[in-house]
Design a protein around this motif. Sequence first.
Motif, short mmCIF file in Angstrom:
data_model
loop_
_atom_site.label_atom_id
_atom_site.label_comp_id
_atom_site.label_asym_id
_atom_site.label_seq_id
_atom_site.Cartn_x
_atom_site.Cartn_y
_atom_site.Cartn_z
N VAL A 294 18.54 8.30 -24.67
CA VAL A 294 18.95 10.07 -24.78
C VAL A 294 17.73 10.75 -25.68
O VAL A 294 17.54 11.70 -25.23
CB VAL A 294 20.19 10.11 -25.65
N GLU A 295 17.40 9.98 -26.50
CA GLU A 295 16.25 10.60 -27.48
C GLU A 295 15.19 10.92 -26.56
O GLU A 295 14.32 11.78 -26.64
CB GLU A 295 15.94 9.56 -28.50
N LEU A 296 14.59 9.91 -25.62
CA LEU A 296 13.46 10.25 -24.85
C LEU A 296 13.81 11.40 -23.91
O LEU A 296 12.93 12.23 -23.71
CB LEU A 296 13.04 8.99 -24.09
N ALA A 297 14.89 11.45 -23.29
CA ALA A 297 15.23 12.61 -22.38
C ALA A 297 15.34 13.89 -23.36
O ALA A 297 14.93 15.11 -22.80
CB ALA A 297 16.59 12.39 -21.98
N ASP A 298 15.89 13.87 -24.57
CA ASP A 298 15.81 14.94 -25.36
C ASP A 298 14.45 15.72 -25.63
O ASP A 298 14.39 16.90 -25.77
CB ASP A 298 16.34 14.76 -26.65
N VAL A 299 13.45 14.79 -25.96
CA VAL A 299 12.24 15.48 -25.89
C VAL A 299 11.61 15.75 -24.85
O VAL A 299 10.28 16.03 -24.76
CB VAL A 299 11.39 14.42 -26.95
N GLY A 300 12.05 15.66 -23.74
CA GLY A 300 11.72 15.95 -22.35
C GLY A 300 10.82 14.95 -21.79
O GLY A 300 10.35 15.34 -20.56
N LEU A 301 10.83 13.71 -21.99
CA LEU A 301 10.27 12.55 -21.34
C LEU A 301 11.35 11.93 -20.25
O LEU A 301 11.60 10.72 -20.47
CB LEU A 301 9.90 11.71 -22.48
N TRP A 302 11.53 12.96 -19.17
CA TRP A 302 12.43 12.18 -18.31
C TRP A 302 12.08 11.20 -17.57
O TRP A 302 13.00 10.08 -17.17
CB TRP A 302 12.86 13.36 -17.41
N PRO A 303 10.86 10.88 -17.00
CA PRO A 303 10.56 9.86 -16.25
C PRO A 303 10.60 8.59 -17.03
O PRO A 303 11.01 7.58 -16.73
CB PRO A 303 9.02 10.22 -15.97
N LEU A 304 10.23 8.54 -18.35
CA LEU A 304 10.32 7.55 -19.25
C LEU A 304 11.73 7.17 -19.31
O LEU A 304 12.34 5.88 -19.55
CB LEU A 304 9.53 7.64 -20.51
N ALA A 305 12.69 8.18 -19.87
CA ALA A 305 13.93 7.84 -19.85
C ALA A 305 14.71 7.29 -18.76
O ALA A 305 15.51 6.40 -18.96
CB ALA A 305 14.71 9.30 -20.22
N ALA A 306 14.23 7.77 -17.40
CA ALA A 306 14.80 7.03 -16.38
C ALA A 306 14.29 5.49 -16.15
O ALA A 306 15.19 4.73 -15.98
CB ALA A 306 14.33 8.02 -14.97
N LEU A 307 12.99 5.46 -16.40
CA LEU A 307 12.43 4.18 -16.42
C LEU A 307 13.41 3.27 -17.30
O LEU A 307 13.64 2.07 -16.98
CB LEU A 307 10.88 4.18 -16.83
N VAL A 308 13.46 3.54 -18.47
CA VAL A 308 14.36 2.69 -19.56
C VAL A 308 15.55 2.47 -18.95
O VAL A 308 16.29 1.52 -19.11
CB VAL A 308 14.08 3.15 -20.84
N LEU A 309 16.39 3.45 -18.48
CA LEU A 309 17.85 3.48 -18.19
C LEU A 309 17.78 2.31 -17.12
O LEU A 309 18.79 1.68 -17.00
CB LEU A 309 18.26 4.92 -17.79
N PHE A 310 16.86 2.59 -16.04
CA PHE A 310 16.96 1.51 -14.98
C PHE A 310 16.46 0.14 -15.40
O PHE A 310 17.24 -0.90 -15.07
CB PHE A 310 15.75 1.88 -13.95
#
Length: 414
Positions: A294-310
Amino acid sequence: MTTPPLAPPDDDWRECPHCGLFSRLPHIQPGMVAECPRCDQTLWRMRRATLNFPLACSLAAGLFYLFALIAPMLEVDAYGRFSLARIETGPLRLVEAGWGLVGALVFAVTLVLPGLKLAITLTTLLGLKFHLPKRWLRGIFRYYAPITPWAMIDVYLLGFLVAYTRLAGMFSVRLDTALYALIGLMLAMAAADAGLDQEIVWRALDQPDKTAPSAQAGGLISCDACGQVSNGETGDLCRRCDAPLFTRKPASISRAWAYTIAAACLYIPANLYPFMDLTSLAHTQSYTIMGGIVELADVGLWPLAALVLFASIAIPLLKLLGMGYMLLATQFCSGHMLQGRTKAYRIIDFIGRWSMIDVFMVSILIALVHFGQFANVRANVGAICFAAVVVLTMFAVNAFDPRLMWDNDQEPEA
Ligand SMILES: [Zn+2]
Ligand SMILES: [Zn+2]
């Protein structure tokens, strides 16, 4: 079941590791692929390059490995304080902080096993060139395939990317020699893997005076290590590489269940408990895996957030559900969707190691961020549970013998 050959099996016979079908390798040319006629598993991808290509790549990888060992990897400058990390700093800090098992795991899969894999490749290929005793080389090369998924330089670099992105938001970070060496090591090892034809190596290592194939009693049995097919039964030794032979992996179902259930139990605390504690200016915050995403997504790092989520949420869950389904279907003798289940097994086997991203990220953050009350990162209980989930699910996939799924299939061979 398959029809056994009338003559004793010669060196071209292979058992498909995923469906157990015995077939004769077709005559193929370099660049072509021999597939299992029943489940499409690749039996032999004949490489165009000679063994000199993987040898050259492995020598280059060896140089990169030495640089990665001796040079610093990252430097961080925070509030006028300076911190430097080498590749082994993270595991050492984990051990110091009392998370010895996670530290040992990270140390093993980023340093020991990649080094061992390189040593196996180099010894075998150089040994063939300089005519070392083939008996030794066969004993060494047997371990090449089982070690390969545990040499995780590629996964480590993705973990590094996530850690770097987090660090760069807080401090000034400078990349150093060892990091470039690791990238070189990853590329050189990937090229060596792509160019190394294990079938050709085994044929080169073959002994002309090995026990001749016999037409003795006992069905066909293949060697898990080198692929040689012989007549024999569980407990015999491979006539090529002396590895013990099994018709099916021993106690496959019960071992796979044990690992899967243990991993499923640990998956809950791995997600509920904090993964790491981050202290910044005397204020400590704990992150769960989901909190980190959530923190990665909050700061706008969507691709990384998606990678870690996956990698951290979806892959372990997929593996647990997939293993549960495959085990139940096998135990209840279902002949349903065998092709699909075999494909699912291949996918689960392939993606499993990528879940280590978060564990590597924590180990890199711990190595660098230790500035007392100003900024500090500590691992927490979620990290050890999560690392255990990844390792146990990899053990489960490894323990499961997909040929058992096909053994239940009563339909006549197409
Ligand atoms: Zn097959
Ligand atoms: Zn063998």
